[in-house]
Design a protein around this motif. Structure first.
Motif, PDB file in Angstrom:
ATOM      1  N   ILE A  16     -31.946  -3.561  51.745  1.00  0.00           N
ATOM      2  CA  ILE A  16     -33.378  -3.878  51.713  1.00  0.00           C
ATOM      3  C   ILE A  16     -34.022  -3.612  53.067  1.00  0.00           C
ATOM      4  N   ILE A  20     -37.737  -1.363  53.756  1.00  0.00           N
ATOM      5  CA  ILE A  20     -39.059  -1.987  53.908  1.00  0.00           C
ATOM      6  C   ILE A  20     -39.363  -2.150  55.390  1.00  0.00           C
ATOM      7  N   TYR A  59     -41.450  -7.513  45.436  1.00  0.00           N
ATOM      8  CA  TYR A  59     -40.151  -6.942  45.827  1.00  0.00           C
ATOM      9  C   TYR A  59     -39.111  -6.952  44.715  1.00  0.00           C
TER      10      TYR A  59
END
Length: 475
Positions: A16, A20, A59
């Motif tokens: 992740i 991001i 998300y």
């Protein structure tokens, strides 16, 4: 090799984090804790229901990809929401919620009865509405830089505001604290910065709020046991503008929650803009840890507008309203209304209204009548210059003598009285009062005020000085 919840979640986090922004990762993923791994179901703990909703709203796709990579197509995700109970020392409770069905992660239903009602407050400006996370800026587009005219009295504050608007969170002006008396444009400038940022950076979340409204929302969040949600809401703001921050005075709980919000925003490069009717050094009943943070950036004072600025303000107001007015009347207004901009604009509106309704031409006579009537019914702010003149006349000395360095007792007392009344009747900072009364510092002004208080209670003659001067200054 057996896999633990921590190892699975750490691998998910690594994926992740690569996909991001670092800011989003810090805000929304670092606070999460892996709790347990049962078969292909990973349970994670999040700080609040608002937090969970935000993850599901923004998300869910990346969570699905990360978890599927680790646990395969049958991966399951369960949220555990941990809410602190703000009433007394009762045990916190947890609520387990499966991941939303719109993600293709299969979800495991877990039915856990709650000891308390689940929180309702998510976005304090949208109640209820757990899914509605759109944040309206609460900004007034009419308060912009174009209508905030520059002059000697506001140049520093306006320039700092423009710098912040060009690079929010990226200047040393963080926080930017704008302070000054009533009607000098603090709220206007705060809105102008926000409006300009929204124009330049539409993706940024900007929020304007009064300290009074902030306090009301905080109290409501405590009543509903939603303190965490309240904090998380404010921690996602990119640019937070708080008007009249001095109103947090004496409110320990609100100061504490604002301290944590401020720290989070500042540490994460978000911009904080504050307005106040006094400088940090003059704020009373505000915790020292908050005051020290207010001083981290820039404190810029708005002073009374000078004559040229007042003329420019009048002309700008008339231009925006499509009204023409002779120069001699503009000069008359600028000469006779000096204390604040709000009062000046109010007099212009009254003059135009009287002229329109009564079908009378705008003349000096009409202007004089309106100004006299307006000033008579308006609480005027006494200027420091006026106070010095009244005190000097009372003690039969000139202003230069009052401001001099002499230590003669009667002159020192006159000077101290001038400082005392300047603090009492104006919104000027101690530093500003000191600089205008003989180039003294704020500590001298503070000492003067204490001396006047002490002498008033012990010296009958001195008490008469205070009473006489008070009457003269409030006529």
């Amino acid at each position: 090799m057996s896999r633990t919840a921590e190892s699975v979640w750490n691998n998910c986090l690594a994926f992740i984090e690569d996909n991001i922004t670092s800011q989003a990762f810090k805000t929304w993923f670092e606070p999460i804790k892996a709790v347990k791994l049962t078969d292909n179901a990973l349970s994670i703990q999040v700080p609040s229901k608002f937090f969970y909703e935000w993850l599901e709203e923004h998300y869910v796709k990346i969570l699905k990809v990360a978890l599927t990579k680790e646990l395969g197509a049958t991966a399951k995700l369960v949220y555990i929401i941990r809410m602190e109970n703000t009433y007394g020392n009762k045990q916190p409770f947890t609520e387990k919620i499966p991941s939303a069905n719109r993600s293709n992660l299969t979800s495991q239903e877990v039915d856990v009865p709650l000891k308390n009602k689940s929180p309702e407050l998510k976005n304090p400006f949208v109640i209820p509405g757990i899914r509605n996370v759109k944040i309206e800026s609460q900004l007034n587009p009419n308060y912009n830089f174009e209508s905030f005219l520059e002059g000697e009295s506001n140049r520093l504050a306006r320039s700092a505001g423009l710098a912040v608007a060009n690079k929010p969170g990226g200047t040393s002006f963080n926080p930017l604290l704008i302070f000054g008396g009533v009607g000098l444009g603090k709220t206007h400038l705060g809105h102008a910065i926000g409006v300009d940022i929204k124009d330049k950076y539409p993706e940024k979340t900007v929020l304007y709020i009064s300290a009074e409204k902030f306090t009301q929302q905080y109290i409501e969040s405590v009543k509903k046991n939603n303190r965490n949600d309240f904090i998380h809401f404010y921690q996602i703001i990119d640019v937070l503008i708080v008007d009249d921050i001095q109103l947090l005075s004496g409110k320990a709980g609100t100061q504490d929650v604002f301290f944590h919000i401020f720290n989070h925003l500042h540490q994460n490069g978000k911009q904080v803009i504050l307005t106040s009717d006094k400088a940090p050094v003059d704020m009373i009943d505000i915790e020292q840890r908050l005051l020290s943070r207010f001083k981290w950036g820039l404190s810029a004072e708005l002073n009374h507008p000078d004559y040229d600025t007042r003329v420019a303000i009048i002309k700008n107001k008339l231009y925006r309203d499509g009204v023409e007015m002779p120069d001699d009347i503009i000069e008359f207004l600028a000469n006779n209304i000096k204390t604040n901009i709000r009062e000046l604009e109010g007099a212009i509106i009254s003059l135009i209204a009287h002229s329109s309704f009564n079908k009378k031409e705008i003349t000096i006579e009409l202007a004089r009548k309106i100004v006299d009537n307006y000033v008579k019914h308006t609480k005027r702010e006494v200027s420091i210059d006026y106070i010095q003149k009244v005190v000097s006349d009372y003690f039969q000395m000139d202003v230069d003598t009052l401001q001099s360095k002499t230590r003669k007792r009667h002159i020192v007392q006159a000077r101290q009285l001038a400082m005392f009344f300047a603090k009492k009747f104006t919104k000027a900072s101690l530093a500003s009062i000191g600089s205008q009364i003989g180039q003294r510092d704020h500590a001298t002004v503070l000492h003067a005020c204490k001396t006047v208080d002490n002498l008033s209670s012990t010296d009958k003659q001195f008490r008469k000085y205070v009473e006489d001067l008070s009457k003269k200054l409030t006529l």
